[in-house]
Motif scaffolding. Structure first.
Motif, PDB file in Angstrom:
ATOM      1  N   ALA A 309       8.904 -20.848  83.220  1.00  0.00           N
ATOM      2  CA  ALA A 309       7.917 -19.903  82.704  1.00  0.00           C
ATOM      3  C   ALA A 309       6.614 -20.576  82.293  1.00  0.00           C
ATOM      4  N   ASN A 310       6.648 -21.889  82.113  1.00  0.00           N
ATOM      5  CA  ASN A 310       5.486 -22.577  81.541  1.00  0.00           C
ATOM      6  C   ASN A 310       4.512 -23.134  82.573  1.00  0.00           C
ATOM      7  N   TYR A 311       4.933 -23.145  83.829  1.00  0.00           N
ATOM      8  CA  TYR A 311       4.120 -23.834  84.831  1.00  0.00           C
ATOM      9  C   TYR A 311       3.892 -22.965  86.064  1.00  0.00           C
ATOM     10  N   THR A 312       2.966 -23.409  86.898  1.00  0.00           N
ATOM     11  CA  THR A 312       2.586 -22.651  88.084  1.00  0.00           C
ATOM     12  C   THR A 312       3.729 -22.588  89.084  1.00  0.00           C
ATOM     13  N   HIS A 313       3.983 -21.382  89.597  1.00  0.00           N
ATOM     14  CA  HIS A 313       5.063 -21.167  90.549  1.00  0.00           C
ATOM     15  C   HIS A 313       4.588 -21.392  91.986  1.00  0.00           C
ATOM     16  N   ILE A 314       5.530 -21.504  92.876  1.00  0.00           N
ATOM     17  CA  ILE A 314       5.232 -21.638  94.299  1.00  0.00           C
ATOM     18  C   ILE A 314       4.635 -20.333  94.803  1.00  0.00           C
ATOM     19  N   GLY A 315       3.639 -20.417  95.701  1.00  0.00           N
ATOM     20  CA  GLY A 315       2.927 -19.233  96.166  1.00  0.00           C
ATOM     21  C   GLY A 315       3.789 -18.226  96.894  1.00  0.00           C
ATOM     22  N   GLU A 316       3.389 -16.971  96.833  1.00  0.00           N
ATOM     23  CA  GLU A 316       4.152 -15.889  97.447  1.00  0.00           C
ATOM     24  C   GLU A 316       4.254 -16.032  98.961  1.00  0.00           C
ATOM     25  N   THR A 317       3.286 -16.684  99.574  1.00  0.00           N
ATOM     26  CA  THR A 317       3.339 -16.890 101.017  1.00  0.00           C
ATOM     27  C   THR A 317       4.635 -17.564 101.423  1.00  0.00           C
ATOM     28  N   LEU A 318       5.082 -18.510 100.625  1.00  0.00           N
ATOM     29  CA  LEU A 318       6.288 -19.260 100.938  1.00  0.00           C
ATOM     30  C   LEU A 318       7.561 -18.507 100.582  1.00  0.00           C
ATOM     31  N   HIS A 319       7.421 -17.334  99.975  1.00  0.00           N
ATOM     32  CA  HIS A 319       8.583 -16.507  99.658  1.00  0.00           C
ATOM     33  C   HIS A 319       8.892 -15.497 100.765  1.00  0.00           C
ATOM     34  N   ASP A 320       8.139 -15.529 101.834  1.00  0.00           N
ATOM     35  CA  ASP A 320       8.333 -14.614 102.953  1.00  0.00           C
ATOM     36  C   ASP A 320       9.422 -15.158 103.878  1.00  0.00           C
ATOM     37  N   PRO A 321      10.499 -14.416 104.116  1.00  0.00           N
ATOM     38  CA  PRO A 321      11.574 -14.923 104.973  1.00  0.00           C
ATOM     39  C   PRO A 321      11.118 -15.209 106.395  1.00  0.00           C
ATOM     40  N   THR A 322      10.008 -14.579 106.830  1.00  0.00           N
ATOM     41  CA  THR A 322       9.522 -14.779 108.205  1.00  0.00           C
ATOM     42  C   THR A 322       8.447 -15.859 108.295  1.00  0.00           C
ATOM     43  N   PHE A 323       8.146 -16.523 107.192  1.00  0.00           N
ATOM     44  CA  PHE A 323       7.102 -17.549 107.196  1.00  0.00           C
ATOM     45  C   PHE A 323       7.417 -18.613 108.244  1.00  0.00           C
ATOM     46  N   ARG A 324       6.443 -18.945 109.072  1.00  0.00           N
ATOM     47  CA  ARG A 324       6.675 -19.839 110.201  1.00  0.00           C
ATOM     48  C   ARG A 324       7.030 -21.259 109.750  1.00  0.00           C
ATOM     49  N   GLY A 325       7.843 -21.905 110.583  1.00  0.00           N
ATOM     50  CA  GLY A 325       8.110 -23.317 110.399  1.00  0.00           C
ATOM     51  C   GLY A 325       7.166 -24.121 111.277  1.00  0.00           C
ATOM     52  N   VAL A 326       6.900 -25.381 110.893  1.00  0.00           N
ATOM     53  CA  VAL A 326       5.938 -26.209 111.622  1.00  0.00           C
ATOM     54  C   VAL A 326       6.508 -27.603 111.857  1.00  0.00           C
ATOM     55  N   LEU A 327       6.426 -28.058 113.108  1.00  0.00           N
ATOM     56  CA  LEU A 327       6.738 -29.454 113.420  1.00  0.00           C
ATOM     57  C   LEU A 327       5.470 -30.297 113.508  1.00  0.00           C
ATOM     58  N   MET A 328       4.403 -29.703 114.023  1.00  0.00           N
ATOM     59  CA  MET A 328       3.145 -30.431 114.155  1.00  0.00           C
ATOM     60  C   MET A 328       2.021 -29.416 114.277  1.00  0.00           C
ATOM     61  N   ASP A 329       0.834 -29.745 113.725  1.00  0.00           N
ATOM     62  CA  ASP A 329      -0.262 -28.774 113.776  1.00  0.00           C
ATOM     63  C   ASP A 329      -1.607 -29.456 114.005  1.00  0.00           C
ATOM     64  N   LEU A 330      -2.612 -28.622 114.203  1.00  0.00           N
ATOM     65  CA  LEU A 330      -3.953 -29.106 114.515  1.00  0.00           C
ATOM     66  C   LEU A 330      -4.521 -29.966 113.392  1.00  0.00           C
ATOM     67  N   SER A 331      -4.291 -29.576 112.159  1.00  0.00           N
ATOM     68  CA  SER A 331      -4.830 -30.337 111.041  1.00  0.00           C
ATOM     69  C   SER A 331      -4.341 -31.779 111.089  1.00  0.00           C
ATOM     70  N   GLU A 332      -3.053 -31.967 111.319  1.00  0.00           N
ATOM     71  CA  GLU A 332      -2.496 -33.316 111.424  1.00  0.00           C
ATOM     72  C   GLU A 332      -3.176 -34.095 112.547  1.00  0.00           C
ATOM     73  N   VAL A 333      -3.327 -33.476 113.698  1.00  0.00           N
ATOM     74  CA  VAL A 333      -3.931 -34.139 114.854  1.00  0.00           C
ATOM     75  C   VAL A 333      -5.373 -34.534 114.557  1.00  0.00           C
ATOM     76  N   GLU A 334      -6.130 -33.651 113.913  1.00  0.00           N
ATOM     77  CA  GLU A 334      -7.529 -33.958 113.622  1.00  0.00           C
ATOM     78  C   GLU A 334      -7.666 -35.105 112.622  1.00  0.00           C
ATOM     79  N   PHE A 335      -6.782 -35.180 111.649  1.00  0.00           N
ATOM     80  CA  PHE A 335      -6.809 -36.328 110.736  1.00  0.00           C
ATOM     81  C   PHE A 335      -6.501 -37.628 111.483  1.00  0.00           C
ATOM     82  N   LEU A 336      -5.555 -37.564 112.415  1.00  0.00           N
ATOM     83  CA  LEU A 336      -5.238 -38.742 113.219  1.00  0.00           C
ATOM     84  C   LEU A 336      -6.437 -39.156 114.071  1.00  0.00           C
ATOM     85  N   LEU A 337      -7.168 -38.169 114.588  1.00  0.00           N
ATOM     86  CA  LEU A 337      -8.362 -38.461 115.369  1.00  0.00           C
ATOM     87  C   LEU A 337      -9.451 -39.074 114.494  1.00  0.00           C
ATOM     88  N   ALA A 338      -9.558 -38.626 113.256  1.00  0.00           N
ATOM     89  CA  ALA A 338     -10.534 -39.218 112.339  1.00  0.00           C
ATOM     90  C   ALA A 338     -10.212 -40.695 112.111  1.00  0.00           C
TER      91      ALA A 338
END
Length: 470
Positions: A309-338
């Protein structure tokens, strides 16, 4: 276009296996031997996503290791106790038994080079996860229980070298005109152009992971440049994702532990909250709940008991049973390119442009507006031209972007030594550099375990992996 899971009985059968004997990692007697290659491909894909997505402390504590979350009452895992719940053994057996063995079985049932290439990409991805978790692991003698029930451990760097050969072979296979998995492919639905981008992006990831290893510097540059030239992710639509369903057993595992369990075991950690508060990061509204009031985010002290009750909870987006899973994404690739640009590897753009693109990809994926993204990128504490080394600059933003991919967040910290993470409050321990080997290995594969432990410098949480140079 979203791909939905096939509700096939093999997905349930696959979860019922015993892992009490080492041989079970090589062949599971509870699985029928006549399962089709398509069913095995679907089952192994889901098992891989489930394991990497899960937040069940019996199987996956990577969000804790990355200090995105901390525990409310039972704080052993946030203090790096991996033995009490057999966490390392469960991770080890899940990836060997329910992913790699099924993929090997599927490969033996197909004649299509394209299908073999798709399988190989997932195998390479999984092997890298295992190496980056433990270091030296059973590899060349693994998955042959009938002939080698106690396999030797291979050198981690040697495995990486072989993974480069395997991903290159997979890319050649993907260039064939043979039939692909279609309805059985819950990542891209048989879109081979996207599989090629995934394979090249994975190749880039392998290359950049070993960029600091002196003996592999030349290979890192050559493999990275070849991957970039051949075509890596360029859009969030390229991301390697899986769409979960609204009902069990095909919901996102995060929902199972945050909602279905009825428990309140996690809150956001002060580590990430403090970093994001300092940066006024607009992703906080998606990452976290506003349970303490609009715009108020307070993280639990990492590794200490943090009342729900005293601290920030995990966002509601992550409480969605259909929330997608990710193995790799564009953000990761762009950081690697940087990073690649900072190392003077051949690629278009600049380190700054790729850094900005990485942050933008992450924010767009989490629903942040274009105006908010522009404001964030212009902030002196975020802008790439601000003082600070590229490791610290990339490391912090890369780590934030991997928020719901705990394993990658932990890997970013180990690779870049950034951002600053906390000492666990309860144990006084720093962030581990690796998982220790499963306890079962000491009893069931003792000779090879002892050899591997000696080779890496001791089976300890503090033992660095070969690519963790700095």
């Amino acid at each position: 276009m979203k791909r939905y899971l096939l509700l096939i009985s093999t997905l349930i059968i696959a979860s019922c296996a015993s892992d009490e004997a080492y041989e079970d990692l090589n062949k599971d007697p509870n699985k029928p031997t006549n399962i089709s290659a398509e069913a095995l491909f679907t089952s192994s894909t889901k098992s891989l996503f489930d394991q990497m997505e899960s937040t069940n402390v019996n199987t996956n504590v990577f969000r804790l290791f990355a200090q995105y979350w901390t525990e409310t009452t039972y704080i052993d895992e946030a203090n790096y106790d991996l033995v009490t719940r057999n966490i390392t053994g469960n991770h080890f057996s899940e990836l060997y038994r329910d992913v790699l063995y099924d993929l090997k079985d599927a490969k033996g049932k197909v004649t299509s080079d394209t299908k073999k290439g798709m399988i190989e990409v997932l195998e390479v991805y999984t092997w890298q996860q295992l190496v980056d978790t433990f270091g030296n692991i059973p590899y060349s003698e693994a998955l042959n229980g009938s002939t080698t029930p106690t396999p030797a451990y291979d050198d981690a760097k040697t495995i990486y070298i072989d993974l480069f050969a395997r991903i290159n072979a997979a890319l050649t296979q993907l260039n064939s005109s043979d039939a692909a998995f279609t309805s059985a492919d819950n990542i891209y639905g048989g879109d081979i152009a996207k599989w090629k981008k995934f394979a090249n992006s994975l190749k880039l990831k392998l290359a950049m992971r070993v960029a600091d290893v002196p003996a592999m510097a030349t290979q890192s540059k050559a493999e990275a440049e070849a991957a970039i030239a051949a075509g890596v992710f360029t859009s969030n639509s390229d991301n390697a994702t899986l769409s979960y369903e609204s009902s069990t057993p095909n919901t996102n595992p995060i929902w199972v532990d945050l909602v279905q369990s009825g428990r309140s075991d996690f809150v956001a950690a002060n580590t990430i909250i403090n970093h994001m508060n300092t940066l006024n990061d607009p992703r906080r509204a998606s990452f976290f709940d506003a349970n303490l009031g609009a715009g108020v985010y307070t993280g639990g002290i990492y590794g200490a008991s943090s009342p729900f009750a005293n601290y920030t909870h995990i966002g509601e987006t992550l409480h969605d049973p259909t929330f997608r899973g990710v193995l790799m994404d564009l953000s990761e690739v762009e950081f690697l390119l940087a990073e690649a640009k900072e190392r003077n590897y051949t690629a278009s753009g600049t380190a700054q442009s790729h850094y900005n693109a990485a942050i933008t990809a992450s924010m767009e994926d989490w629903g942040v507006s274009s105006a908010a993204i522009a404001t964030y990128l212009a902030s002196p504490n975020v802008a790439y031209t601000a003082p600070g080394t590229w490791r610290a600059k990339i490391g912090l933003q890369f780590w934030i972007a991997m928020y719901n991919r705990g394993f990658e967040g932990w890997s970013v910290y180990r690779k870049y030594d950034a951002p600053v993470l906390n000492i666990a409050a309860g144990s006084g321990l720093p962030v581990p550099k690796r998982y220790t080997y499963p306890v079962s290995e000491q009893t069931l594969n003792g000779v090879n375990y002892q050899s591997a432990s000696s080779a890496i410098g001791g089976d300890l949480l503090t033992t660095k992996l070969f690519w963790d140079i700095n």
